[in-house]
Every structure is written in C-alpha cells, then in structure tokens.
Design a protein around this motif. Structure first.
Motif, short mmCIF file in Angstrom:
data_model
loop_
_atom_site.label_atom_id
_atom_site.label_comp_id
_atom_site.label_asym_id
_atom_site.label_seq_id
_atom_site.Cartn_x
_atom_site.Cartn_y
_atom_site.Cartn_z
N PRO A 190 -0.65 8.54 -1.62
CA PRO A 190 -0.94 7.26 -2.40
C PRO A 190 -0.33 5.95 -1.74
N TRP A 191 -1.00 4.83 -1.79
CA TRP A 191 -0.49 3.65 -1.28
C TRP A 191 -1.20 2.53 -2.34
N HIS A 192 -0.47 1.38 -2.50
CA HIS A 192 -0.87 0.11 -3.13
C HIS A 192 -1.75 -0.42 -1.88
N LYS A 193 -2.73 -1.04 -2.70
CA LYS A 193 -3.75 -1.70 -1.75
C LYS A 193 -2.93 -2.58 -0.77
N GLU A 194 -2.16 -3.48 -1.45
CA GLU A 194 -1.48 -4.52 -0.64
C GLU A 194 -0.38 -3.92 0.31
N CYS A 195 -0.09 -2.73 -0.02
CA CYS A 195 0.98 -2.12 1.13
C CYS A 195 0.01 -1.22 2.30
N PHE A 196 -1.27 -1.02 1.96
CA PHE A 196 -1.92 -0.25 3.04
C PHE A 196 -2.38 -1.21 4.19
N SER A 199 4.69 3.74 0.99
CA SER A 199 5.34 2.58 1.85
C SER A 199 6.47 2.16 1.08
N CYS A 200 6.13 1.36 -0.13
CA CYS A 200 7.26 0.81 -0.96
C CYS A 200 7.98 1.62 -2.16
N LYS A 201 7.36 2.88 -2.19
CA LYS A 201 8.04 3.94 -3.33
C LYS A 201 8.02 3.33 -4.56
N LYS A 202 7.32 2.32 -4.88
CA LYS A 202 7.07 1.65 -6.43
C LYS A 202 6.05 2.47 -7.00
N CYS A 250 -2.55 -2.67 8.46
CA CYS A 250 -2.68 -2.07 9.95
C CYS A 250 -1.16 -1.98 10.50
N ALA A 251 -0.97 -0.77 11.10
CA ALA A 251 0.18 -0.47 11.91
C ALA A 251 0.33 -1.46 13.03
N GLY A 252 -0.52 -2.16 13.50
CA GLY A 252 -0.41 -3.33 14.67
C GLY A 252 -0.36 -4.55 14.28
N CYS A 253 -1.26 -5.29 13.43
CA CYS A 253 -1.25 -6.69 12.94
C CYS A 253 -0.68 -6.73 11.73
N LYS A 254 -0.62 -5.75 10.89
CA LYS A 254 -0.21 -5.77 9.34
C LYS A 254 -1.07 -6.43 8.49
N THR A 255 -2.33 -6.35 8.95
CA THR A 255 -3.43 -7.09 7.81
C THR A 255 -3.90 -5.98 7.00
N GLN A 256 -4.12 -6.09 5.67
CA GLN A 256 -4.39 -5.37 4.62
C GLN A 256 -5.86 -4.66 5.16
N LEU A 257 -5.94 -3.11 4.79
CA LEU A 257 -6.96 -2.44 5.36
C LEU A 257 -7.73 -1.95 4.14
N SER A 258 -7.39 -2.11 3.11
CA SER A 258 -8.24 -1.62 1.80
C SER A 258 -9.68 -2.32 1.79
N ILE A 303 2.34 2.98 -8.66
CA ILE A 303 0.93 2.69 -8.68
C ILE A 303 0.30 2.65 -9.94
N THR A 304 0.33 1.28 -10.53
CA THR A 304 -0.32 1.37 -11.89
C THR A 304 -1.65 1.24 -12.23
N SER A 305 -2.33 0.65 -10.96
CA SER A 305 -3.65 1.09 -11.16
C SER A 305 -4.28 0.93 -9.65
N GLY A 306 -5.45 1.42 -9.62
CA GLY A 306 -6.10 1.31 -8.21
C GLY A 306 -5.59 1.93 -7.18
N GLY A 307 -5.09 1.74 -5.99
CA GLY A 307 -4.52 2.20 -5.00
C GLY A 307 -5.54 2.99 -3.97
N VAL A 308 -4.88 3.40 -2.84
CA VAL A 308 -5.64 3.88 -1.80
C VAL A 308 -4.90 5.40 -1.28
N THR A 309 -5.70 6.26 -0.91
CA THR A 309 -5.12 7.39 -0.62
C THR A 309 -5.56 7.67 1.02
N TYR A 310 -4.35 8.01 1.38
CA TYR A 310 -4.48 7.96 3.27
C TYR A 310 -3.62 9.22 3.50
#
Length: 279
Positions: A181-187, A165-168, A189-197, A170-177
């Motif tokens: 790879p995604w930051h947890k805070e970048c993952f 998402s942000c192209k920065k 919902c495409a609708g309401c934009k709440t975190q899905l992690s 990921i130093t720790s953790g993260g989500v694979t979708y």
C-alpha cells in the motif's frame, strides 16, 4: 352575592350540619359544587366529586382509581409514567412498546436514560464503546468494521495499512503496487518524482516510472527515427541483429516501401526490399 358560610352560595340552602366546599371564598353544598365545578374523569367519564381525589396531567383529570396504565392496568399513582398519543403507560409498558432497543445488548433503552444514536441505530451510553479498548466513544471520531465500532487509534493499530514509502497510516484511498500500500502522494516516479496515481506507468526492477522517464532511461531507440520504442499500450516493433524499428519505420531505405512481413536485404546499415536490393 356573598356567603357567610351558613348557606350554599348557589342554591342558598342552609349548610348547617352538611358538608360543603369552598371555592374563591364562597361555600357550596356538595351537590352544587359537583354540578358546577367537578372535572370529568378521562377514564370513566364520571364527575370527580369534591370528596374524591382529582389527579390532573396536562389539563386532563382522573379519579385516583382510574389513573392506570392503559396496557397493564396497574395504578400510576405516585409512580413514573409516560404518555403516548394521549395514552398513559407505566415506564415498563412504554419501554416494551415504544422504546429503542440497544444495538449492542438488545435490551430496552429506558425512558429518561441517555442513549447514543449512530447510523440509524441506538445504544446505551455504556454499550457505545470501542470494541478493542472498551473506552466510551461518546462523540469521538470512530470507524466501523464488521458492525463493530473502533476509536481511531485502535482501528489504526489493528486494521489500517501503512504506506510502503513513508510508513505512516493510510486513512483513506491509497494505491496498491506490487501488493504494497502507498499514499497517493507517495506513489512517485522513480525518475522524476512526479505523482503516478491516476497515470499510466511502467514497472522496472520493482520501481515505477512515468512513460517519459522509462523511455529516456530504458527504451530501445528506433534505428530509423532514433525515437524510443516503448512497449506501453502494446506497441509492436521489428528487431533484427540487435537493431529495432517501429513497425511504421521499417521501410526500404531506397523506395520507402514497408518491409513488414516481407523479405529484405541489408546493405551496410540499411535494409532494402528485394527489388531495390537486386537492382
């Protein structure tokens, strides 16, 4: 009693024509001086006589000829040495016996030289460098991979994942979708934009949606209760002529008996059991 340096201060024998030693301005014949003041050698246990050189270290004394490495027996006179458990060793023997080995080059880290400690292992300062850029790591932050140490910039350049998402980095953790790879805070919902992690979500057209947004946007509505029919969690439903029902809602419109697994009739927009449909 004072001495005029003509008689021994202790035995009072004449010193004329004899060797003598001075102590606190008093003169002693060699025999008296040795018996009164000579130190005992740590090695041979014999007195260190006044005409012998007395080598001292931390309150202990040796004859010059006895001041040797306990391992290789070489003289330590005017040479660097180290002590271990009150035993004297030359620097080579001490290094072989007790010094750390460098984790990188496997050579001895000599006493007095600077060494770096990391994860229970030791390095020469010159060996403790970034595997990629070869710059000294010292006390800088580092990351270890496959037993090799890297400075943060080099590790990120070679190995770190970048958020889809942000192209920065990921130093720790993260989500694979979808293998990305995604930051947890970048993952989000495409609708309401709440975190899905850490939450359940549904994928649609390669986008993740929380359950509520997916139901609002895409879920079919139950003909009976008008609520969304979601397949999340394996929920089952009944479909007939482009209409859908929750299993628990697929009932006879007249007597409310469940029609799941039974034959039924249609009356306009309703479904009824055989009994009600034949009445």
């Amino acid at each position: 009693m004072t001495s005029n340096h003509t008689d021994c201060h202790y035995c009072l024998q004449s010193l004329c024509g004899r060797k003598y030693a001075l102590r606190e301005e008093n003169a002693y014949c060699v025999t008296c001086y040795d018996s009164l003041f000579a130190n005992s050698c740590e090695e041979c246990k014999q007195p260190i006589e006044c005409d012998s050189k007395d080598l001292a270290y931390k309150g202990r004394h040796w004859h010059e000829a006895c001041f040797k490495c306990v391992k290789c027996n070489r003289s330590l006179v005017e040479k660097p040495f180290a002590a271990k458990d009150e035993l004297l060793l030359c620097t080579e023997c001490y290094s072989d016996e007790y010094s750390s080995k460098c984790f990188h080059c496997q050579k001895t880290i000599m006493p007095g030289s600077r060494k770096m400690e990391f994860k229970g292992s030791s390095w020469h300062e010159s060996c403790f460098v970034c595997q990629d850029c070869q710059q000294p790591l010292g006390t800088k932050p580092l990351i270890t991979k496959d037993n090799e140490n890297y400075c943060i910039p080099c590790f990120e350049k070679q190995f770190a994942h970048h958020c889809y998402s942000c192209k920065k980095v990921i130093t720790s953790g993260g989500v694979t979708y979808h293998d990305q790879p995604w930051h947890k805070e970048c993952f989000l919902c495409a609708g309401c934009k709440t975190q899905l992690s850490g939450r359940r979500f549904i994928s649609k057209d390669e986008y993740p949606y929380c359950e509520d947004c997916f139901d609002k946007l895409y879920a079919k509505k139950c003909t009976a209760c008008k609520k969304p029919i979601t397949a999340l969690g394996g929920a089952k439903f009944i479909s007939f002529e482009e209409r859908q029902w929750h299993r628990e809602c697929f009932n006879c419109a007249k007597c409310s008996v469940s029609l799941v697994g039974l034959g039924f009739f249609t009356q306009q927009d309703d479904v009824v059991c055989h009994k009600c449909g034949s009445a």
